[in-house]
Design an enzyme around this catalytic site. Sequence first.
Site, PDB file in Angstrom:
ATOM      1  N   VAL A   1     126.301  46.054 102.931  1.00 37.89           N
ATOM      2  CA  VAL A   1     126.047  45.901 104.330  1.00 37.89           C
ATOM      3  C   VAL A   1     127.314  45.160 105.063  1.00 37.89           C
ATOM      4  O   VAL A   1     127.662  45.538 106.273  1.00 37.89           O
ATOM      5  CB  VAL A   1     124.679  45.039 104.625  1.00 37.89           C
ATOM      6  CG1 VAL A   1     124.839  43.875 104.366  1.00 37.89           C
ATOM      7  CG2 VAL A   1     124.212  45.304 106.099  1.00 37.89           C
ATOM      8  N   ASP A   2     127.847  44.476 104.284  1.00 41.09           N
ATOM      9  CA  ASP A   2     129.149  43.818 104.874  1.00 41.09           C
ATOM     10  C   ASP A   2     130.157  44.801 104.978  1.00 41.09           C
ATOM     11  O   ASP A   2     130.912  44.765 106.243  1.00 41.09           O
ATOM     12  CB  ASP A   2     129.465  42.894 103.808  1.00 41.09           C
ATOM     13  CG  ASP A   2     130.911  41.790 104.300  1.00 41.09           C
ATOM     14  OD1 ASP A   2     130.897  41.829 105.366  1.00 41.09           O
ATOM     15  OD2 ASP A   2     131.086  41.238 103.202  1.00 41.09           O
TER      16      ASP A   2
HETATM   17  N1  AR6 Z   1     122.013  48.225 106.793  1.00 43.51           N
HETATM   18  C1  AR6 Z   1     121.110  47.774 106.108  1.00 43.51           C
HETATM   19  N2  AR6 Z   1     121.081  46.978 104.872  1.00 43.51           N
HETATM   20  C2  AR6 Z   1     122.175  47.644 104.201  1.00 43.51           C
HETATM   21  C3  AR6 Z   1     123.114  48.480 104.662  1.00 43.51           C
HETATM   22  C4  AR6 Z   1     123.181  48.832 106.112  1.00 43.51           C
HETATM   23  N3  AR6 Z   1     124.068  49.567 106.760  1.00 43.51           N
HETATM   24  N4  AR6 Z   1     123.708  48.735 103.540  1.00 43.51           N
HETATM   25  C5  AR6 Z   1     123.206  48.175 102.599  1.00 43.51           C
HETATM   26  N5  AR6 Z   1     122.187  47.610 102.701  1.00 43.51           N
HETATM   27  P1  AR6 Z   1     124.508  43.990  99.603  1.00 43.51           P
HETATM   28  P2  AR6 Z   1     124.492  40.973  98.851  1.00 43.51           P
HETATM   29  C6  AR6 Z   1     121.135  46.811 102.076  1.00 43.51           C
HETATM   30  O1  AR6 Z   1     125.059  44.384  98.466  1.00 43.51           O
HETATM   31  O2  AR6 Z   1     123.362  41.515  97.585  1.00 43.51           O
HETATM   32  C7  AR6 Z   1     129.208  42.663  99.523  1.00 43.51           C
HETATM   33  O3  AR6 Z   1     130.331  43.112  98.894  1.00 43.51           O
HETATM   34  C8  AR6 Z   1     121.272  46.882 100.829  1.00 43.51           C
HETATM   35  O4  AR6 Z   1     120.196  48.122 100.354  1.00 43.51           O
HETATM   36  O5  AR6 Z   1     125.249  44.469 100.855  1.00 43.51           O
HETATM   37  O6  AR6 Z   1     123.874  39.835  99.541  1.00 43.51           O
HETATM   38  C9  AR6 Z   1     129.465  41.128 100.151  1.00 43.51           C
HETATM   39  O7  AR6 Z   1     131.018  41.284 100.550  1.00 43.51           O
HETATM   40  C10 AR6 Z   1     120.459  45.712 100.206  1.00 43.51           C
HETATM   41  O8  AR6 Z   1     119.189  45.826 100.345  1.00 43.51           O
HETATM   42  O9  AR6 Z   1     124.352  42.464  99.949  1.00 43.51           O
HETATM   43  C11 AR6 Z   1     129.162  40.430  99.107  1.00 43.51           C
HETATM   44  O10 AR6 Z   1     130.473  40.308  97.911  1.00 43.51           O
HETATM   45  C12 AR6 Z   1     120.973  44.885 101.234  1.00 43.51           C
HETATM   46  O11 AR6 Z   1     121.848  45.496 102.300  1.00 43.51           O
HETATM   47  C13 AR6 Z   1     127.949  41.219  98.443  1.00 43.51           C
HETATM   48  O12 AR6 Z   1     127.953  42.418  98.716  1.00 43.51           O
HETATM   49  C14 AR6 Z   1     121.981  43.688 100.596  1.00 43.51           C
HETATM   50  O13 AR6 Z   1     122.782  44.234  99.704  1.00 43.51           O
HETATM   51  C15 AR6 Z   1     126.663  40.377  98.911  1.00 43.51           C
HETATM   52  O14 AR6 Z   1     125.769  40.821  98.016  1.00 43.51           O
END
Ligand code: AR6
Length: 176
Positions: free
Chosen positions: A37-38
């Site tokens: 999501v980042d």
């Molecule tokens: N909209 C909503 N949710 C989303 C989207 C989107 N566009 N894309 C992914 N998700 P993650 P973390 C969901 O990995 O576990 C990054 O590299 C996804 O399905 O994004 O907190 C950062 O820089 C999941 O349920 O975040 C950090 O290094 C949720 O977002 C690391 O990942 C969180 O997945 C953080 O890891």
Amino acid sequence: MEAILTRVKLLQGDITKLNVDAIVNAANSSLMGGGGVDGAIHRAGGPVILDECRQIVARQGRCETGCAVITSGGNLPAKFVIHTVGPVWHRGSCNEDQLLANAYLNSLRLALENGIETIAFPNISTGVYGFPKERASHIAIESVTQFLSENDQIKQVYFVCFDEENYGLYNSFLNY
Ligand code: AR6
């Protein structure tokens, strides 16, 4: 509890599309972007967001786990992005539950300070950081509803689930 739940909505999809006061980013401590999501937020929001993150880091250093900072929304429909850092899952041995609750609560506190009334959360820590999804959904819903019961400025909180599994968990927990 029921009155509070009218201020909580479940959505499935891409958080970057939402027209709300603030969306929350599941960032890392460097605030320099990443995947998941980042990555999606920085891609859709444009370079202004990264620039503001750089300035924050220069001023106050990294964003520690459980903490939150705020930038503008750049090109996003949302006015602000609140960047928080969830915990990496270490089998529950590193205070992960409390740190995850802190990520939600500190994001909401920052929202209050900035006059935000509508805010959308992704499922923090449940992607790359490996937090068990069911456990995370309980912590997210409990910390947010507790906060809403103590503060009435925030009118609407959206839980935005990207994947089917999270959506199903939130759906059953919120009892829709
Ligand atoms: N909209 C909503 N949710 C989303 C989207 C989107 N566009 N894309 C992914 N998700 P993650 P973390 C969901 O990995 O576990 C990054 O590299 C996804 O399905 O994004 O907190 C950062 O820089 C999941 O349920 O975040 C950090 O290094 C949720 O977002 C690391 O990942 C969180 O997945 C953080 O890891």
